[in-house]
Design a protein around this motif. Sequence first.
Motif, PDB file in Angstrom:
ATOM      1  N   LYS A 164      46.520  40.495  50.003  1.00  0.00           N
ATOM      2  CA  LYS A 164      47.871  40.632  49.459  1.00  0.00           C
ATOM      3  C   LYS A 164      47.817  40.323  47.960  1.00  0.00           C
ATOM      4  O   LYS A 164      46.862  39.705  47.471  1.00  0.00           O
ATOM      5  CB  LYS A 164      48.831  39.663  50.175  1.00  0.00           C
ATOM      6  N   ILE A 165      48.888  40.676  47.275  1.00  0.00           N
ATOM      7  CA  ILE A 165      48.937  40.522  45.814  1.00  0.00           C
ATOM      8  C   ILE A 165      48.720  39.054  45.385  1.00  0.00           C
ATOM      9  O   ILE A 165      48.136  38.781  44.343  1.00  0.00           O
ATOM     10  CB  ILE A 165      50.265  41.102  45.260  1.00  0.00           C
ATOM     11  N   ASP A 166      49.146  38.121  46.241  1.00  0.00           N
ATOM     12  CA  ASP A 166      49.015  36.687  45.902  1.00  0.00           C
ATOM     13  C   ASP A 166      47.564  36.255  45.699  1.00  0.00           C
ATOM     14  O   ASP A 166      47.304  35.229  45.070  1.00  0.00           O
ATOM     15  CB  ASP A 166      49.577  35.805  47.036  1.00  0.00           C
ATOM     16  N   ALA A 167      46.613  37.038  46.232  1.00  0.00           N
ATOM     17  CA  ALA A 167      45.196  36.654  46.119  1.00  0.00           C
ATOM     18  C   ALA A 167      44.581  37.115  44.800  1.00  0.00           C
ATOM     19  O   ALA A 167      43.379  36.930  44.583  1.00  0.00           O
ATOM     20  CB  ALA A 167      44.410  37.240  47.290  1.00  0.00           C
ATOM     21  N   HIS A 168      45.409  37.709  43.895  1.00  0.00           N
ATOM     22  CA  HIS A 168      44.814  38.381  42.733  1.00  0.00           C
ATOM     23  C   HIS A 168      43.985  37.442  41.851  1.00  0.00           C
ATOM     24  O   HIS A 168      42.932  37.833  41.350  1.00  0.00           O
ATOM     25  CB  HIS A 168      45.901  39.073  41.891  1.00  0.00           C
ATOM     26  N   ARG A 169      44.442  36.191  41.670  1.00  0.00           N
ATOM     27  CA  ARG A 169      43.710  35.293  40.773  1.00  0.00           C
ATOM     28  C   ARG A 169      42.303  35.025  41.274  1.00  0.00           C
ATOM     29  O   ARG A 169      41.322  35.104  40.537  1.00  0.00           O
ATOM     30  CB  ARG A 169      44.454  33.954  40.627  1.00  0.00           C
ATOM     31  N   GLU A 170      42.230  34.677  42.560  1.00  0.00           N
ATOM     32  CA  GLU A 170      40.933  34.391  43.166  1.00  0.00           C
ATOM     33  C   GLU A 170      39.996  35.608  43.040  1.00  0.00           C
ATOM     34  O   GLU A 170      38.816  35.481  42.732  1.00  0.00           O
ATOM     35  CB  GLU A 170      41.164  34.032  44.655  1.00  0.00           C
ATOM     36  N   LEU A 171      40.559  36.801  43.264  1.00  0.00           N
ATOM     37  CA  LEU A 171      39.740  38.018  43.226  1.00  0.00           C
ATOM     38  C   LEU A 171      39.310  38.379  41.804  1.00  0.00           C
ATOM     39  O   LEU A 171      38.218  38.903  41.589  1.00  0.00           O
ATOM     40  CB  LEU A 171      40.523  39.201  43.817  1.00  0.00           C
ATOM     41  N   LEU A 172      40.162  38.090  40.832  1.00  0.00           N
ATOM     42  CA  LEU A 172      39.884  38.536  39.464  1.00  0.00           C
ATOM     43  C   LEU A 172      39.145  37.494  38.630  1.00  0.00           C
ATOM     44  O   LEU A 172      38.370  37.862  37.748  1.00  0.00           O
ATOM     45  CB  LEU A 172      41.200  38.906  38.762  1.00  0.00           C
ATOM     46  N   VAL A 173      39.407  36.215  38.896  1.00  0.00           N
ATOM     47  CA  VAL A 173      38.744  35.193  38.061  1.00  0.00           C
ATOM     48  C   VAL A 173      37.924  34.200  38.879  1.00  0.00           C
ATOM     49  O   VAL A 173      37.203  33.386  38.306  1.00  0.00           O
ATOM     50  CB  VAL A 173      39.741  34.435  37.136  1.00  0.00           C
ATOM     51  N   GLY A 174      38.012  34.268  40.215  1.00  0.00           N
ATOM     52  CA  GLY A 174      37.202  33.397  41.064  1.00  0.00           C
ATOM     53  C   GLY A 174      35.782  33.933  41.192  1.00  0.00           C
ATOM     54  O   GLY A 174      35.417  34.922  40.546  1.00  0.00           O
ATOM     55  N   LYS A 175      34.993  33.286  42.051  1.00  0.00           N
ATOM     56  CA  LYS A 175      33.601  33.719  42.242  1.00  0.00           C
ATOM     57  C   LYS A 175      33.586  35.097  42.927  1.00  0.00           C
ATOM     58  O   LYS A 175      34.344  35.315  43.877  1.00  0.00           O
ATOM     59  CB  LYS A 175      32.904  32.669  43.129  1.00  0.00           C
ATOM     60  N   ALA A 176      32.736  36.017  42.419  1.00  0.00           N
ATOM     61  CA  ALA A 176      32.658  37.352  43.032  1.00  0.00           C
ATOM     62  C   ALA A 176      32.099  37.227  44.441  1.00  0.00           C
ATOM     63  O   ALA A 176      31.079  36.564  44.648  1.00  0.00           O
ATOM     64  CB  ALA A 176      31.774  38.254  42.191  1.00  0.00           C
ATOM     65  N   GLN A 177      32.782  37.837  45.400  1.00  0.00           N
ATOM     66  CA  GLN A 177      32.329  37.749  46.789  1.00  0.00           C
ATOM     67  C   GLN A 177      32.434  39.097  47.476  1.00  0.00           C
ATOM     68  O   GLN A 177      33.317  39.888  47.160  1.00  0.00           O
ATOM     69  CB  GLN A 177      33.179  36.729  47.549  1.00  0.00           C
ATOM     70  N   GLY A 178      31.551  39.322  48.461  1.00  0.00           N
ATOM     71  CA  GLY A 178      31.636  40.544  49.255  1.00  0.00           C
ATOM     72  C   GLY A 178      31.142  41.753  48.490  1.00  0.00           C
ATOM     73  O   GLY A 178      30.357  41.644  47.537  1.00  0.00           O
ATOM     74  N   ILE A 179      31.606  42.945  48.902  1.00  0.00           N
ATOM     75  CA  ILE A 179      31.192  44.177  48.215  1.00  0.00           C
ATOM     76  C   ILE A 179      32.422  44.726  47.475  1.00  0.00           C
ATOM     77  O   ILE A 179      32.557  44.504  46.288  1.00  0.00           O
ATOM     78  CB  ILE A 179      30.575  45.195  49.208  1.00  0.00           C
ATOM     79  N   LYS A 180      33.329  45.390  48.169  1.00  0.00           N
ATOM     80  CA  LYS A 180      34.542  45.900  47.510  1.00  0.00           C
ATOM     81  C   LYS A 180      35.754  45.184  48.072  1.00  0.00           C
ATOM     82  O   LYS A 180      36.001  45.228  49.285  1.00  0.00           O
ATOM     83  CB  LYS A 180      34.659  47.411  47.749  1.00  0.00           C
TER      84      LYS A 180
END
Length: 371
Positions: free
Chosen positions: A349-365
């Motif tokens: 969901k949109i609320d996860a944007h910070r973790e996805l954009l500035v947190g540790k890179a995880q997973g593939i896509k």
Amino acid sequence: MKAVGVVPSRKEVRQLEHPHPQITRDNEVHIRTLEVGICGTDREICTFAYGQPPAGDDYLVLGHECLGEVVEVGAKVRHFKTGDLVVPSVRRPCPDPNCIPCREGRQDFCSTWKFTERGINQRHGYMTEYFVEEEAYLTPVPKSLRDAAVLAEPLTIAEKGLAQAWLVQKRVPGWEHHNRDGKGRGHGKTAVVLGAGPIGLLGAMKLLIEGFKVFVYSRSPKPNFKADLAESIGAEYISAVKMGADDFSQKVGNIDLVYEAVGEGSVSFDVMRVLGINGVFIFTGIPAQKPAIPIRADSTMRNITLKNQALIGTVNASPQAFIDAIHDLGEFKRRWPAAVKALITGRHKIDAHRELLVGKAQGIKNVIEFA
Ligand SMILES: NC(=O)c1ccc[n+]([C@@H]2O[C@H](COP(=O)([O-])OP(=O)(O)OC[C@H]3O[C@@H](n4cnc5c(N)ncnc54)[C@H](OP(=O)(O)O)[C@@H]3O)[C@@H](O)[C@H]2O)c1
Ligand SMILES: [Zn+2]
Ligand SMILES: [Zn+2]
């Protein structure tokens, strides 16, 4: 509307309020965003290395890997109707009348570098609930690809790279440019993919359906989930930590094509040194600026000359590359449904944007769902 973007002047990455756009010209399409993929480009914009808002705005809405659904069409739109699925492209032409690539709809080869890009450079992107786009910049998507078409834009990099490789290799008698007994244009040839991120794994899929024997040469030793994915589609995964470039080339034999998707100079130039006779090396990586590194320049240069090699850089993509990407995603899904599903490691969901954009890179896509 809700949007995710950056405010470069204040070095902020955040959820924003963005005005709901309306159709203002007959050739425009009003689109509801369904999914937006996140990639290294978005994460770099969030370090404020680049990423410029449109003139007059202090913020840039992020997002360039998008799947949307048409909600309304302008009076002169010919190819789309309400309810259709679409993937929009990224780059828009420069205004220079003398830029022939841009004037011919091939802004991926813009000769002035004054192009703009949605979600990257002077145009808002797709990480928002609705957007408006000209029909010419949209590619239709069959409903059967609702769950995979967000991968189309990153796949266009391989489509454009390979299209160029076929053109370049026309120079070599024996590089077949036609489908041999239905086995694909790459049948009998060996391709190496550097890196097992989304760009590398999508590239490996494309090379496999073209008939190449494919090796994925990346970092993490086996076992790991990217290696498992690569091997589940029929590529062989080898870790550069476990095997250096010389031993790797001994094992693989003549390397006919390299698809670099690692974004790291040291391993890329190490593998270029062992590229095979009449080989072609496709660079896609965009490494950050770092201190100079030693490379074995003389043996690499000897190799390039004596083995008739060609180097290609590739960025962005043509309208045809988008059409080809949608077509090939259908083929990937038919051959490897589980692997295509596994490429998208998270829908958020949109609320996860910070973790996805500035947190540790995880997973593939990772993907943000807007609807
Ligand atoms: N040309 C274009 O238009 C375009 C468009 C999009 C992206 N790109 C570029 O394409 C590149 C790949 O993107 P991506 O999103 O797939 O990246 P990614 O997710 O960061 O994946 C990079 C892969 O390379 C591997 N790797 C990193 N350093 C390595 C090393 N020293 N030796 C061997 N393997 C190494 C990583 O291994 P681990 O699995 O162990 O981490 C990972 O599998 C990036 O440079 C990106 O900027 C270009
Ligand atoms: Zn991207
Ligand atoms: Zn141009």
